[in-house]
Write an enzyme that holds these catalytic residues in place. Structure first.
Site, PDB file in Angstrom:
ATOM      1  CB  THR A 173      -0.871   0.032   1.272  1.00 20.87           C
ATOM      2  OG1 THR A 173      -0.006   0.256   2.395  1.00 20.87           O
ATOM      3  CG2 THR A 173      -1.654  -1.253   1.467  1.00 20.87           C
TER       4      THR A 173
ATOM      5  CG  ASP B  76      -5.286  -7.967   0.379  1.00 19.97           C
ATOM      6  OD1 ASP B  76      -5.299  -8.122   1.614  1.00 19.97           O
ATOM      7  OD2 ASP B  76      -6.043  -7.178  -0.227  1.00 19.97           O
TER       8      ASP B  76
ATOM      9  CD  GLU C  74      -4.534   0.872   5.117  1.00 22.78           C
ATOM     10  OE1 GLU C  74      -4.102   2.004   5.407  1.00 22.78           O
ATOM     11  OE2 GLU C  74      -4.286   0.308   4.041  1.00 22.78           O
TER      12      GLU C  74
ATOM     13  CB  THR D  86      -1.766  -0.303  18.843  1.00 25.55           C
ATOM     14  OG1 THR D  86      -1.737   1.000  19.404  1.00 25.55           O
ATOM     15  CG2 THR D  86      -3.214  -0.597  18.447  1.00 25.55           C
ATOM     16  CG  ASP D  87      -0.310   2.402  23.411  1.00 21.85           C
ATOM     17  OD1 ASP D  87      -0.671   2.686  22.245  1.00 21.85           O
ATOM     18  OD2 ASP D  87       0.459   3.142  24.068  1.00 21.85           O
ATOM     19  CD  GLU D  88      -3.061   4.727  18.708  1.00 20.15           C
ATOM     20  OE1 GLU D  88      -4.108   5.157  18.217  1.00 20.15           O
ATOM     21  OE2 GLU D  88      -1.937   4.981  18.261  1.00 20.15           O
TER      22      GLU D  88
ATOM     23  CE1 TYR E 170      -3.832   1.038  13.717  1.00 19.07           C
ATOM     24  CE2 TYR E 170      -3.660   2.478  15.621  1.00 19.07           C
ATOM     25  CZ  TYR E 170      -3.177   1.422  14.868  1.00 19.07           C
ATOM     26  OH  TYR E 170      -2.043   0.758  15.266  1.00 19.07           O
ATOM     27  CB  SER E 171      -7.800   2.387  18.565  1.00 21.90           C
ATOM     28  OG  SER E 171      -8.846   3.316  18.679  1.00 21.90           O
TER      29      SER E 171
ATOM     30  CB  SER F 148      -9.959  -1.696  12.708  1.00 17.94           C
ATOM     31  OG  SER F 148      -8.748  -0.977  12.699  1.00 17.94           O
ATOM     32  CE  LYS F 149      -3.258  -3.469  15.218  1.00 15.99           C
ATOM     33  NZ  LYS F 149      -2.452  -4.319  14.300  1.00 15.99           N
TER      34      LYS F 149
ATOM     35  CB  VAL G 220       1.665  21.255  17.494  1.00 15.71           C
ATOM     36  CG1 VAL G 220       1.373  20.638  18.856  1.00 15.71           C
ATOM     37  CG2 VAL G 220       3.158  21.175  17.169  1.00 15.71           C
TER      38      VAL G 220
ATOM     39  CG  ASN H   9       1.840  15.037  20.835  1.00 15.73           C
ATOM     40  OD1 ASN H   9       2.389  13.965  21.055  1.00 15.73           O
ATOM     41  ND2 ASN H   9       0.547  15.137  20.558  1.00 15.73           N
TER      42      ASN H   9
HETATM   43  P1  NAD Z   1       2.931   0.762   8.423  1.00 16.11           P
HETATM   44  O1  NAD Z   1       1.687   1.466   8.014  1.00 16.11           O
HETATM   45  O2  NAD Z   1       4.240   1.457   8.290  1.00 16.11           O
HETATM   46  O3  NAD Z   1       3.066  -0.611   7.606  1.00 16.11           O
HETATM   47  C1  NAD Z   1       1.978  -1.449   7.338  1.00 16.11           C
HETATM   48  C2  NAD Z   1       2.399  -2.444   6.252  1.00 16.11           C
HETATM   49  O4  NAD Z   1       1.311  -3.344   6.027  1.00 16.11           O
HETATM   50  C3  NAD Z   1       2.722  -1.781   4.908  1.00 16.11           C
HETATM   51  O5  NAD Z   1       3.907  -2.312   4.386  1.00 16.11           O
HETATM   52  C4  NAD Z   1       1.527  -2.138   4.034  1.00 16.11           C
HETATM   53  O6  NAD Z   1       1.844  -2.225   2.664  1.00 16.11           O
HETATM   54  C5  NAD Z   1       1.135  -3.492   4.618  1.00 16.11           C
HETATM   55  N1  NAD Z   1      -0.273  -3.811   4.371  1.00 16.11           N
HETATM   56  C6  NAD Z   1      -1.368  -3.003   4.559  1.00 16.11           C
HETATM   57  N2  NAD Z   1      -2.481  -3.645   4.195  1.00 16.11           N
HETATM   58  C7  NAD Z   1      -2.104  -4.888   3.799  1.00 16.11           C
HETATM   59  C8  NAD Z   1      -2.819  -6.036   3.324  1.00 16.11           C
HETATM   60  N3  NAD Z   1      -4.158  -6.008   3.195  1.00 16.11           N
HETATM   61  N4  NAD Z   1      -2.118  -7.149   3.016  1.00 16.11           N
HETATM   62  C9  NAD Z   1      -0.769  -7.163   3.133  1.00 16.11           C
HETATM   63  N5  NAD Z   1      -0.048  -6.114   3.553  1.00 16.11           N
HETATM   64  C10 NAD Z   1      -0.705  -4.992   3.894  1.00 16.11           C
HETATM   65  O7  NAD Z   1       2.659   0.292   9.922  1.00 16.11           O
HETATM   66  P2  NAD Z   1       3.666   0.154  11.144  1.00 16.11           P
HETATM   67  O8  NAD Z   1       3.749   1.452  11.843  1.00 16.11           O
HETATM   68  O9  NAD Z   1       4.896  -0.544  10.705  1.00 16.11           O
HETATM   69  O10 NAD Z   1       2.804  -0.821  12.078  1.00 16.11           O
HETATM   70  C11 NAD Z   1       2.894  -2.230  11.915  1.00 16.11           C
HETATM   71  C12 NAD Z   1       1.981  -2.916  12.925  1.00 16.11           C
HETATM   72  O11 NAD Z   1       2.333  -2.515  14.252  1.00 16.11           O
HETATM   73  C13 NAD Z   1       0.499  -2.534  12.754  1.00 16.11           C
HETATM   74  O12 NAD Z   1      -0.263  -3.695  12.967  1.00 16.11           O
HETATM   75  C14 NAD Z   1       0.264  -1.512  13.842  1.00 16.11           C
HETATM   76  O13 NAD Z   1      -1.080  -1.543  14.275  1.00 16.11           O
HETATM   77  C15 NAD Z   1       1.196  -2.003  14.931  1.00 16.11           C
HETATM   78  N6  NAD Z   1       1.706  -0.949  15.842  1.00 16.11           N
HETATM   79  C16 NAD Z   1       2.280   0.184  15.347  1.00 16.11           C
HETATM   80  C17 NAD Z   1       2.777   1.138  16.222  1.00 16.11           C
HETATM   81  C18 NAD Z   1       3.458   2.390  15.717  1.00 16.11           C
HETATM   82  O14 NAD Z   1       3.787   3.267  16.522  1.00 16.11           O
HETATM   83  N7  NAD Z   1       3.725   2.537  14.429  1.00 16.11           N
HETATM   84  C19 NAD Z   1       2.690   0.931  17.605  1.00 16.11           C
HETATM   85  C20 NAD Z   1       2.086  -0.252  18.074  1.00 16.11           C
HETATM   86  C21 NAD Z   1       1.612  -1.194  17.178  1.00 16.11           C
HETATM   87  P1  TYD Z   2       0.805   9.845  15.446  1.00 17.78           P
HETATM   88  O1  TYD Z   2       2.247   9.787  15.106  1.00 17.78           O
HETATM   89  O2  TYD Z   2      -0.197   9.992  14.352  1.00 17.78           O
HETATM   90  O3  TYD Z   2       0.489   8.565  16.346  1.00 17.78           O
HETATM   91  P2  TYD Z   2      -0.843   8.187  17.206  1.00 17.78           P
HETATM   92  O4  TYD Z   2      -1.944   9.071  16.813  1.00 17.78           O
HETATM   93  O5  TYD Z   2      -1.066   6.782  16.752  1.00 17.78           O
HETATM   94  O6  TYD Z   2      -0.443   8.309  18.639  1.00 17.78           O
HETATM   95  O7  TYD Z   2       0.575  11.063  16.451  1.00 17.78           O
HETATM   96  C1  TYD Z   2       1.300  11.155  17.672  1.00 17.78           C
HETATM   97  C2  TYD Z   2       0.754  12.352  18.418  1.00 17.78           C
HETATM   98  O8  TYD Z   2       1.097  13.533  17.696  1.00 17.78           O
HETATM   99  C3  TYD Z   2      -0.754  12.356  18.548  1.00 17.78           C
HETATM  100  O9  TYD Z   2      -1.103  12.905  19.813  1.00 17.78           O
HETATM  101  C4  TYD Z   2      -1.215  13.292  17.424  1.00 17.78           C
HETATM  102  C5  TYD Z   2      -0.068  14.277  17.324  1.00 17.78           C
HETATM  103  N1  TYD Z   2       0.185  14.857  15.976  1.00 17.78           N
HETATM  104  C6  TYD Z   2       0.325  16.245  15.814  1.00 17.78           C
HETATM  105  O10 TYD Z   2       0.232  17.007  16.789  1.00 17.78           O
HETATM  106  N2  TYD Z   2       0.590  16.720  14.565  1.00 17.78           N
HETATM  107  C7  TYD Z   2       0.695  15.910  13.468  1.00 17.78           C
HETATM  108  O11 TYD Z   2       0.880  16.428  12.333  1.00 17.78           O
HETATM  109  C8  TYD Z   2       0.565  14.491  13.653  1.00 17.78           C
HETATM  110  C9  TYD Z   2       0.676  13.555  12.483  1.00 17.78           C
HETATM  111  C10 TYD Z   2       0.318  14.009  14.924  1.00 17.78           C
END
Ligand code: NAD
Ligand code: TYD
Length: 353
Positions: free
Chosen positions: A37, A60, A85, A132-134, A157-158, A160-161, A213, A256
């Site tokens: 994606t 997928d 996602e 995720t913790d969300e 998002y949260s 769906s997770k 912000v 933040n």
């Molecule tokens: P990301 O958005 O960077 O990567 C998601 C990946 O999944 C991408 O490579 C995308 O192409 C692939 N993908 C999406 N839909 C798909 C599908 N239908 N089939 C196959 N591949 C698909 O996400 P990330 O930040 O690396 O997060 C990865 C995982 O960790 C997620 O499940 C997220 O909920 C979880 N997570 C993320 C964070 C964070 O801070 N980023 C924290 C806690 C948990």
């Molecule tokens: P983000 O990185 O989107 O992670 P999450 O929403 O999953 O915690 O955002 C981190 C924090 O930063 C969140 O409180 C939203 C805030 N934020 C901004 O203030 N400005 C921005 O442009 C973005 C993307 C996030």
């Protein structure tokens, strides 16, 4: 030879994990299934293109036929499921894909894994779901999320997770599928797509663009360096108790605005000055808040520490400096990402804010 299926391995955390796994386990193979994606980028794993222990499959997780072919051919020892996602703001503007990939996709993967496990092809099989913790909602000034905190997701998002977490738990209790789950706080580090706070601020500040912000900037997140998260996942995969959830966090709560100030100050120190020589803090703009914006996340990571001996090794001040330096030394990666559809996304999300 142990063969792992990593889903979403071309994304931010998944690509760091694939690299970590291949380095930590010299005898393993990794199959990376990713739909590519907007968030998936083969450039994140360009250094592994020639590695004979690594195979990339574009596809997928909702595609059951493809999953069955892969499981039958590769005889996986474990699945580490990242594909999702992952961005809250996108889920507010378009929740449908979050329902499709995060819920339906996880269901498809669980069903395929269940059939494979029940056929007896691998009794030591493990299914690790990365979450995720969300899912726990939002905290007030005090308190921490533990593994027993009730789920109370607030964004599509949260939600769906959370739904996918419940499915994973149901497959353990109902079918005995050997599952494990990690619920982690906000990650940062190399290869993060610049829609998320830290890389967005780094890139805008480098270009002298405004730094958006949300709200009053006092929302709190508990930041964890991505490699520490990868190590936590591997630890749970190897030693976690089946059916259990482990919360993973950085013990590193920051508002933040503090994060944004830190990035500005590091860039003022290490990057070329802005044309008018002003501090990058002058680029900060407080913009309209995110709807349903969770106020504070903070993790109690004592279970994974006490049971499995994992704790974070990188503190925020070191990790954020390394991250800023990574974005500075990888301008080609950033340029490739910032072209095309990212610009449309940015305009849609920030123009009238
Ligand atoms: P990301 O958005 O960077 O990567 C998601 C990946 O999944 C991408 O490579 C995308 O192409 C692939 N993908 C999406 N839909 C798909 C599908 N239908 N089939 C196959 N591949 C698909 O996400 P990330 O930040 O690396 O997060 C990865 C995982 O960790 C997620 O499940 C997220 O909920 C979880 N997570 C993320 C964070 C964070 O801070 N980023 C924290 C806690 C948990
Ligand atoms: P983000 O990185 O989107 O992670 P999450 O929403 O999953 O915690 O955002 C981190 C924090 O930063 C969140 O409180 C939203 C805030 N934020 C901004 O203030 N400005 C921005 O442009 C973005 C993307 C996030």
């Amino acid at each position: 030879m142990t063969t792992y299926l990593v889903t979403g391995g071309a994304g931010f955390i998944g690509s760091n994990f694939v690299r970590h796994l291949l380095t930590s386990e010299p005898d393993c193979r990794v199959v990376n299934l990713d739909k590519l994606t907007y968030a998936g980028n083969l450039g994140n794993l360009a250094d592994l293109a020639e590695n004979t222990r690594y195979r990339f499959v574009e596809g997928d997780i909702c595609d059951r036929d493809l999953l069955e072919v892969l499981f039958t051919k590769e005889q996986f020892s474990a699945v580490v499921h990242f594909a999702a996602e992952s961005h809250v703001d996108r889920s507010i503007h378009g929740p449908a894909e979050f329902i499709q990939t995060n819920i339906i996709g996880t269901f498809a993967l669980l069903e395929t894994a269940r059939k494979y496990f029940e056929s007896g092809q691998n009794q030591n099989f493990r299914f690790l779901h990365v979450s995720t913790d969300e899912v726990y909602g939002s905290l007030g000034e005090t308190g921490l999320f533990s593994e027993t905190t009730p789920y109370d997701p607030h964004s599509p998002y949260s939600a769906s997770k959370a739904s996918s977490d419940h499915l994973v738990s149901a497959y353990f209790h109902t079918y005995g599928l050997p599952t494990l789950m990690t619920n982690c706080s906000n990650n940062y580090g190399p290869y993060q797509f610049p829609e998320k706070l830290i890389p967005l601020i780094i890139n805008n500040a480098l270009q002298g663009k405004e730094l958006p912000v949300y709200g009053d900037g006092k929302n709190v997140r508990d930041w964890l360096y991505v490699v520490d998260h990868c190590q936590a996942i591997l630890t749970v995969l190897k030693s976690g108790r089946l059916g259990e959830t482990y919360n993973v966090g950085g013990n590193s709560e920051k508002q933040n605005i503090e994060v944004v100030h830190t990035i500005c100050d590091i860039l003022d120190e290490v990057a070329s000055p802005l044309p008018d020589n002003s501090s990058r803090r002058s680029l900060i703009r407080f913009v309209t808040d995110r709807p349903g914006h969770d106020r504070r996340y903070a993790i109690d990571a004592s279970k994974i520490k006490n049971e499995l001996g994992w704790e974070p090794t990188v503190d925020f001040s070191g990790g954020i400096r390394e991250t800023v330096e990574w974005y500075l030394t990888n301008p080609e990666w950033v340029e490739a990402i910032l072209s095309g559809s990212y610009r449309d996304y940015y305009d849609k999300m920030y123009k009238d804010r």
